[in-house]
Design an enzyme around this catalytic site. Structure first.
Site, mmCIF file in Angstrom:
data_model
loop_
_atom_site.group_PDB
_atom_site.id
_atom_site.type_symbol
_atom_site.label_atom_id
_atom_site.label_comp_id
_atom_site.label_asym_id
_atom_site.label_seq_id
_atom_site.Cartn_x
_atom_site.Cartn_y
_atom_site.Cartn_z
ATOM 1 C CG HIS A 114 49.796 29.617 49.209
ATOM 2 N ND1 HIS A 114 49.671 29.240 51.012
ATOM 3 C CD2 HIS A 114 49.895 28.177 48.949
ATOM 4 C CE1 HIS A 114 49.373 27.746 50.545
ATOM 5 N NE2 HIS A 114 49.764 27.366 50.136
ATOM 6 C CE1 TYR A 148 48.942 25.471 54.123
ATOM 7 C CE2 TYR A 148 50.602 24.880 55.016
ATOM 8 C CZ TYR A 148 49.560 25.052 54.307
ATOM 9 O OH TYR A 148 50.588 23.928 52.758
#
Length: 282
Positions: A106, A48
């Protein structure tokens, strides 16, 4: 705030504040506002690109560290033993934390086993309190748990009214894996925020469509990650513990399921190539 037990010593708030797609320049203030609104669970990721700003927001909020549950995720290029160890140290520095409550792999690509071994060691050393995965199929989760010392405690996957993944959720919960939902609002796809079925349910309780969706997931014992940069919307998203959905409400929501991702398939070879080629230097 409802919490769900990960194990005998760790509880995770059922509602988390997600910072995916929040620009860096807005992240610090958004985290401060979220904490002031009542959020105690902050979800970020290396990919992010705003872990630093999340750390700044936590520090600026003045909240005691022990009151927060912080999650981050290891990006694909770091999914091997050595890079996971090094990248978590960098994440700790960016977040300005001594430990991270939950770390997830992830995506189900690269050297998952090597990365998992590193996460197990970091958990044993107290740098991480809980470890899990994101976007893994049930088979991959079970396989990882069987062949290692620690079973994944969490799997964060896409769940929303149009992609409910009922079988996957039930299978994961049967294995003792906590399910987290990303994109609970499907990022507004299929006109979710004007959906007649959801609106009619909301009207019965004086609640918004977003509140209905969040309540629906929390009642399934699914941890929900919601994003907003609007302080009032943050407060509204937390205001879901004064009503309950009926079986009829839930049956109506079930009719919205298209059984198809609103974004992409993690089994698509072209998507795997695209995600893996995303080098972020994190």
């Amino acid at each position: 705030m409802k919490t769900i037990k990960l194990n005998e010593t760790i509880e995770i708030p059922a509602l988390g504040f997600g910072v995916f797609q929040i620009p860096q320049e807005q992240t610090k203030d958004s985290v401060v506002n979220a904490i002031q609104a009542g959020y105690r669970h902050i979800d970020t990721a290396q990919s992010y690109m705003n872990e630093t700003e999340v750390g700044e927001g936590i520090k600026a909020s003045g909240i005691d560290r022990s009151e927060l549950f912080v999650t981050t995720k290891v990006w694909i290029e770091n999914v091997n033993y050595e890079n996971t160890l090094k990248s978590i140290e960098r994440s700790l520095e960016r977040l300005q934390l001594d430990y991270i409550d939950l770390v997830l792999i992830h995506q189900p690509y690269n050297d998952v086993y090597g990365s998992w071994k590193a996460l197990e060691e970091l958990q044993e050393n107290g740098k991480i309190k809980a470890i899990g995965v994101s976007n893994f199929g049930v088979d991959r989760v079970v396989d990882l748990g069987i062949h290692n010392n620690v079973q994944p405690q969490v799997n964060q996957i896409e769940i929303n009214p149009f992609h409910q993944q009922e079988d996957e959720v039930q299978s994961l919960q049967k294995e003792g894996v906590l399910v987290e939902a990303w994109a609970p609002f499907a990022e507004g796809k299929n006109n979710l925020f004007s959906n007649e079925t959801l609106q009619n349910i909301g009207d019965k309780y004086g609640k918004s469509i977003a509140q209905v969706v969040l309540r629906w997931l929390v009642e399934k014992d699914i941890v929900v990650l919601a994003k907003s940069v609007n302080p009032e919307r943050m407060k509204q998203n937390l205001d879901i513990f004064d009503f309950e959905l009926t079986d009829e409400d839930k049956a109506q929501i079930a009719t919205l399921d298209s059984n198809d991702s609103q974004f992409f398939s993690h089994a698509d070879p072209e998507m795997i190539k695209a995600l893996t080629s995303r080098r972020l230097d994190v």
